[in-house]
Design a protein around this motif. Structure first.
Motif, mmCIF file in Angstrom:
data_model
loop_
_atom_site.group_PDB
_atom_site.id
_atom_site.type_symbol
_atom_site.label_atom_id
_atom_site.label_comp_id
_atom_site.label_asym_id
_atom_site.label_seq_id
_atom_site.Cartn_x
_atom_site.Cartn_y
_atom_site.Cartn_z
ATOM 1 N N GLY A 245 30.192 32.834 -75.908
ATOM 2 C CA GLY A 245 31.018 33.981 -75.532
ATOM 3 C C GLY A 245 31.606 34.638 -76.757
ATOM 4 N N LEU A 246 31.287 35.918 -76.982
ATOM 5 C CA LEU A 246 31.796 36.661 -78.136
ATOM 6 C C LEU A 246 32.919 37.588 -77.694
ATOM 7 N N GLU A 247 34.028 37.556 -78.420
ATOM 8 C CA GLU A 247 35.179 38.382 -78.046
ATOM 9 C C GLU A 247 35.997 38.744 -79.283
ATOM 10 N N LEU A 248 36.429 39.999 -79.348
ATOM 11 C CA LEU A 248 37.212 40.493 -80.480
ATOM 12 C C LEU A 248 38.683 40.095 -80.392
ATOM 13 N N ASP A 249 39.194 39.928 -79.186
ATOM 14 C CA ASP A 249 40.606 39.677 -78.942
ATOM 15 C C ASP A 249 40.883 38.161 -78.948
ATOM 16 N N ARG A 250 41.616 37.689 -79.946
ATOM 17 C CA ARG A 250 41.882 36.252 -80.059
ATOM 18 C C ARG A 250 42.668 35.715 -78.865
ATOM 19 N N ALA A 251 43.620 36.494 -78.369
ATOM 20 C CA ALA A 251 44.423 36.052 -77.229
ATOM 21 C C ALA A 251 43.547 35.862 -75.998
ATOM 22 N N ALA A 252 42.594 36.768 -75.798
ATOM 23 C CA ALA A 252 41.676 36.642 -74.664
ATOM 24 C C ALA A 252 40.838 35.382 -74.799
ATOM 25 N N LEU A 253 40.410 35.069 -76.025
ATOM 26 C CA LEU A 253 39.612 33.858 -76.241
ATOM 27 C C LEU A 253 40.415 32.595 -75.925
ATOM 28 N N GLU A 254 41.704 32.600 -76.245
ATOM 29 C CA GLU A 254 42.538 31.444 -75.905
ATOM 30 C C GLU A 254 42.615 31.275 -74.390
ATOM 31 N N THR A 255 42.719 32.389 -73.676
ATOM 32 C CA THR A 255 42.713 32.319 -72.213
ATOM 33 C C THR A 255 41.368 31.822 -71.713
ATOM 34 N N ALA A 256 40.283 32.253 -72.351
ATOM 35 C CA ALA A 256 38.942 31.792 -71.961
ATOM 36 C C ALA A 256 38.830 30.275 -72.115
ATOM 37 N N ARG A 257 39.392 29.740 -73.191
ATOM 38 C CA ARG A 257 39.348 28.286 -73.390
ATOM 39 C C ARG A 257 40.137 27.558 -72.294
ATOM 40 N N THR A 258 41.271 28.137 -71.921
ATOM 41 C CA THR A 258 42.043 27.551 -70.822
ATOM 42 C C THR A 258 41.258 27.623 -69.521
ATOM 43 N N ASN A 259 40.598 28.778 -69.304
ATOM 44 C CA ASN A 259 39.786 28.939 -68.094
ATOM 45 C C ASN A 259 38.625 27.951 -68.055
#
Length: 207
Positions: free
Chosen positions: A76-90
């Motif tokens: 999963g590629l994402e520019l927004d670091r905060a979104a990536l942290e949520t992705a890891r939680t998800n």
């Protein structure tokens, strides 16, 4: 094969953006739409045992959907670091068994180039914001470079553009269908509590 409905139910725990950014057109992909896209890809043999890349993964909805259908791995590629942290939680919420690699990167300048055939999934920005014009084109350009096959969500009325773009890049649209993307009010310019956007989903085989 698990049903599309059961996949959507499992994706119902996936959280959206804590602080969505209008300039990046960050909208939560509905579980039902993600399940529809991933289920279609699975029916065509494009997920099981494959490398799946999600461009602009956001909080991980499409990536996690793919991870629940037996791929070799998901990126999963994402520019927004905060979104990536949520992705890891998800990822922990969904508890998929497939390995998932979350990569902080501009999806239109992908730092990953797997040697094996790639199935790509994406719900790219539609390019509705002045600062983000033609974003969908840039995502498709990346798909044409990376993928053997891709599944992407576009604004309704995009069929002629997508057909022409894909033909110019040596590929072909094999399937297209209409869908609905429900968007909750989250930005100042939103005047409705929820708005149903008409979208189109395309399966594309790239040369």
């Amino acid at each position: 094969m698990p049903t599309k409905r059961s996949l959507a139910a499992k994706l119902g725990v996936v959280a959206g953006f804590d602080s969505p950014r209008a300039a990046l057109e960050q909208y939560h992909t509905p579980p039902e739409l993600a399940a529809h896209v991933v289920h279609l890809a699975d029916l065509h043999g494009d997920v099981d045992g494959r490398t799946v890349v999600d461009l602009g993964t956001g909080t991980g909805m499409l990536a996690l959907g793919a991870a629940l259908r037996g791929p070799a791995r998901v990126i999963g590629l994402e520019l927004d670091r905060a979104a990536l942290e949520t992705a890891r939680t998800n990822e922990r919420r969904v508890a998929a068994s497939a390995p998932i690699h979350w990569v902080h990167a501009d999806a239109t300048r992908s730092p990953v180039a797997p040697a094996e055939p790639v199935t790509l999934v994406m719900n790219p920005p539609f390019g509705a914001q002045n600062s983000n014009r033609h974003a969908d084109r840039r995502f498709l350009e990346t798909a044409s470079d990376l993928a053997a096959v891709s599944y992407s969500v576009h604004n309704a009325g995009s069929e002629s553009f997508v057909d022409a773009f894909v033909a110019d890049h040596g590929g072909g649209v094999t399937h297209a269908f209409a869908a609905t993307l429900d968007v909750d009010a989250q930005f100042a310019h939103h005047t409705e509590e929820t708005r149903a956007l008409d979208v189109e989903v395309f399966r594309i085989e790239w040369a």
